[in-house]
Design a protein around this motif. Sequence first.
Motif, PDB file in Angstrom:
ATOM      1  N   PRO A  12     -12.851 -32.778   9.112  1.00 47.65           N
ATOM      2  CA  PRO A  12     -12.023 -32.621  10.314  1.00 47.65           C
ATOM      3  C   PRO A  12     -12.685 -33.284  11.519  1.00 47.65           C
ATOM      4  O   PRO A  12     -13.888 -33.118  11.743  1.00 47.65           O
ATOM      5  CB  PRO A  12     -11.952 -31.107  10.493  1.00 47.65           C
ATOM      6  N   VAL A  13     -11.897 -34.044  12.270  1.00 50.29           N
ATOM      7  CA  VAL A  13     -12.384 -34.695  13.488  1.00 50.29           C
ATOM      8  C   VAL A  13     -11.509 -34.193  14.638  1.00 50.29           C
ATOM      9  O   VAL A  13     -10.319 -34.515  14.701  1.00 50.29           O
ATOM     10  CB  VAL A  13     -12.289 -36.239  13.387  1.00 50.29           C
ATOM     11  N   LEU A  72      -6.450 -23.537   9.205  1.00 48.32           N
ATOM     12  CA  LEU A  72      -6.365 -22.085   9.291  1.00 48.32           C
ATOM     13  C   LEU A  72      -7.156 -21.615  10.499  1.00 48.32           C
ATOM     14  O   LEU A  72      -8.222 -22.169  10.803  1.00 48.32           O
ATOM     15  CB  LEU A  72      -6.952 -21.438   8.026  1.00 48.32           C
ATOM     16  N   ASN A  73      -6.654 -20.576  11.183  1.00 49.95           N
ATOM     17  CA  ASN A  73      -7.409 -20.035  12.314  1.00 49.95           C
ATOM     18  C   ASN A  73      -8.428 -19.011  11.800  1.00 49.95           C
ATOM     19  O   ASN A  73      -8.577 -18.827  10.586  1.00 49.95           O
ATOM     20  CB  ASN A  73      -6.477 -19.463  13.389  1.00 49.95           C
ATOM     21  N   SER A  74      -9.115 -18.335  12.703  1.00 51.41           N
ATOM     22  CA  SER A  74     -10.176 -17.403  12.312  1.00 51.41           C
ATOM     23  C   SER A  74      -9.642 -16.200  11.535  1.00 51.41           C
ATOM     24  O   SER A  74     -10.391 -15.551  10.819  1.00 51.41           O
ATOM     25  CB  SER A  74     -10.952 -16.933  13.544  1.00 51.41           C
ATOM     26  N   THR A 108     -10.619 -23.573   9.982  1.00 50.50           N
ATOM     27  CA  THR A 108     -10.948 -24.083   8.654  1.00 50.50           C
ATOM     28  C   THR A 108      -9.940 -25.159   8.290  1.00 50.50           C
ATOM     29  O   THR A 108      -8.726 -24.926   8.346  1.00 50.50           O
ATOM     30  CB  THR A 108     -10.890 -22.962   7.597  1.00 50.50           C
ATOM     31  N   ALA A 109     -10.443 -26.339   7.948  1.00 57.42           N
ATOM     32  CA  ALA A 109      -9.583 -27.394   7.398  1.00 57.42           C
ATOM     33  C   ALA A 109      -9.500 -27.128   5.903  1.00 57.42           C
ATOM     34  O   ALA A 109     -10.506 -26.838   5.254  1.00 57.42           O
ATOM     35  CB  ALA A 109     -10.186 -28.760   7.672  1.00 57.42           C
ATOM     36  N   THR A 125     -13.263 -26.679   4.786  1.00 54.52           N
ATOM     37  CA  THR A 125     -14.357 -27.085   5.666  1.00 54.52           C
ATOM     38  C   THR A 125     -14.211 -26.376   7.007  1.00 54.52           C
ATOM     39  O   THR A 125     -13.230 -26.600   7.719  1.00 54.52           O
ATOM     40  CB  THR A 125     -14.337 -28.618   5.887  1.00 54.52           C
ATOM     41  N   PRO A 126     -15.170 -25.518   7.372  1.00 50.40           N
ATOM     42  CA  PRO A 126     -15.090 -24.841   8.681  1.00 50.40           C
ATOM     43  C   PRO A 126     -15.415 -25.814   9.819  1.00 50.40           C
ATOM     44  O   PRO A 126     -16.190 -26.746   9.644  1.00 50.40           O
ATOM     45  CB  PRO A 126     -16.136 -23.726   8.585  1.00 50.40           C
TER      46      PRO A 126
END
Length: 133
Positions: A12-13, A72-74, A108-109, A125-126
């Motif tokens: 993720p970028v 995804l959020n936390s 999270t990707a 990937t967090p």
Amino acid sequence: MKKLPKIASLNPVVLPDNRRVILEMVVEDLPAASANIVFMMPDLSDNPSPAKPPKPDPDAPSPYPDVELSILNSRRRQVATLFIVEHKEQYTSLTLHLRAPDISGQYTARAEITHQGKTLDVVETPFALNQVS
């Protein structure tokens, strides 16, 4: 034994506005791409016979997998998603948009690759958004 497609990497970028995230993904072991374009040389012999390329069977299942990219959020809720049907590219870079980003939250990707309803691989990937100082 034929290797199944798998996700080699998911990166993720986060862009400076904290509303867009580019997901860079590499997929390995995809089926060989079939050419949709047929190039035929003219037959220079005395008895040319027209060669017709074989037609694909419309009832045969696609050899290419589907991919779902999401953020995804936390709380593990999906806040952005994108679905690719019959994914054929080894390298993909796509932008997902966050509607209401939480600067302090963790994200999270997630990439999930499926074929004919079966999950082949999942990579998560967090990441965090850019902290504004």
